[in-house]
Design an enzyme around this catalytic site. Structure first.
Site, PDB file in Angstrom:
ATOM      1  N   ASN A  82     -29.698 -25.478 -45.918  1.00 28.58           N
ATOM      2  CA  ASN A  82     -28.299 -24.970 -46.393  1.00 28.58           C
ATOM      3  C   ASN A  82     -28.009 -23.890 -47.454  1.00 28.58           C
ATOM      4  O   ASN A  82     -26.993 -23.888 -47.969  1.00 28.58           O
ATOM      5  CB  ASN A  82     -27.209 -26.298 -46.374  1.00 28.58           C
ATOM      6  CG  ASN A  82     -27.320 -27.006 -44.960  1.00 28.58           C
ATOM      7  OD1 ASN A  82     -27.618 -28.217 -45.382  1.00 28.58           O
ATOM      8  ND2 ASN A  82     -27.007 -26.599 -43.925  1.00 28.58           N
ATOM      9  N   VAL A  89     -25.566 -21.087 -51.768  1.00 25.61           N
ATOM     10  CA  VAL A  89     -25.550 -22.248 -50.931  1.00 25.61           C
ATOM     11  C   VAL A  89     -24.365 -22.195 -50.072  1.00 25.61           C
ATOM     12  O   VAL A  89     -23.374 -21.535 -50.127  1.00 25.61           O
ATOM     13  CB  VAL A  89     -24.918 -23.347 -52.014  1.00 25.61           C
ATOM     14  CG1 VAL A  89     -24.548 -24.494 -51.300  1.00 25.61           C
ATOM     15  CG2 VAL A  89     -25.922 -23.487 -52.998  1.00 25.61           C
ATOM     16  N   CYS A  90     -24.737 -22.858 -48.629  1.00 22.06           N
ATOM     17  CA  CYS A  90     -23.661 -22.634 -47.756  1.00 22.06           C
ATOM     18  C   CYS A  90     -23.226 -24.146 -47.130  1.00 22.06           C
ATOM     19  O   CYS A  90     -24.298 -24.892 -46.528  1.00 22.06           O
ATOM     20  CB  CYS A  90     -24.327 -22.010 -46.459  1.00 22.06           C
ATOM     21  SG  CYS A  90     -23.418 -21.781 -45.137  1.00 22.06           S
ATOM     22  N   ILE A  91     -22.108 -24.613 -47.782  1.00 25.80           N
ATOM     23  CA  ILE A  91     -21.698 -25.843 -47.298  1.00 25.80           C
ATOM     24  C   ILE A  91     -20.133 -25.661 -47.145  1.00 25.80           C
ATOM     25  O   ILE A  91     -19.468 -24.751 -47.587  1.00 25.80           O
ATOM     26  CB  ILE A  91     -21.804 -27.036 -48.319  1.00 25.80           C
ATOM     27  CG1 ILE A  91     -21.340 -26.688 -49.693  1.00 25.80           C
ATOM     28  CG2 ILE A  91     -23.245 -27.378 -48.715  1.00 25.80           C
ATOM     29  CD1 ILE A  91     -21.470 -27.836 -50.677  1.00 25.80           C
TER      30      ILE A  91
END
Length: 167
Positions: A82, A89-91
């Site tokens: 992720n 950061v990819c959330i």
């Protein structure tokens, strides 16, 4: 939301984190004169491949915070499904509010002005403990996580060692 209000909200959140530190990370300003750029040190969570690491990251807040989410980017090398190869950061909670144009996320999973630096960091620490490989930012890391966990773990442990050299 005015520029002044967002600045006050960020100052209050920073003071709260200094007064009541949260396990797993520490936060401070990159420069005392800029409340919109934070340096975050993330401690690799126990019982994960990241355990023992000290990962530098930077959180950049937009001027219309908290209406829009900050961006979080690892400055230390990290291997995670992720986290994009550039460290971003990819959330879900860092995605702009509203409906997902791809229909993958519910609106209530995305950014909301009630989120704080603390809630973001708790989510990031949780992400390190249990990646979401259904919607990876780093496809190679997700594939390795699923198909060759021992190799994934070795690669992460190299990142942990490097993070200690940078520390």
């Amino acid at each position: 939301m005015s520029f002044e209000q967002s600045s006050l909200i960020l100052q209050k959140q920073l003071q709260e984190l200094i007064k009541h530190p949260v396990e797993g990370f520490s936060a401070g300003l990159v420069e005392d004169s800029n409340i919109y750029e934070w340096e975050i040190m993330i401690i690799g969570p126990p019982d994960t491949p990241y355990e023992g690491g000290f990962f530098h990251s930077r959180m950049s807040f937009p001027k219309d915070y908290p209406m829009m989410p900050p961006k979080l980017k690892f400055l230390s090398e990290i291997w995670h499904p992720n986290v994009y190869p550039d460290g971003t950061v990819c959330i879900s909670i860092l995605h702009p509010p509203g409906e997902d144009q791809y229909g993958y996320e519910q609106a209530n999973e995305r950014w909301s002005p009630v989120q704080t630096v603390e809630s973001i960091m708790v989510s990031v620490i949780s992400m390190l403990s249990s990646p979401n490989d259904e919607s990876p930012a780093n496809i190679d890391a997700a594939k390795q996580w699923r198909e060759s966990y021992p190799d994934f773990k070795k690669r992460v442990q190299r990142c942990v060692r490097r993070s200690l050299e940078d520390f």
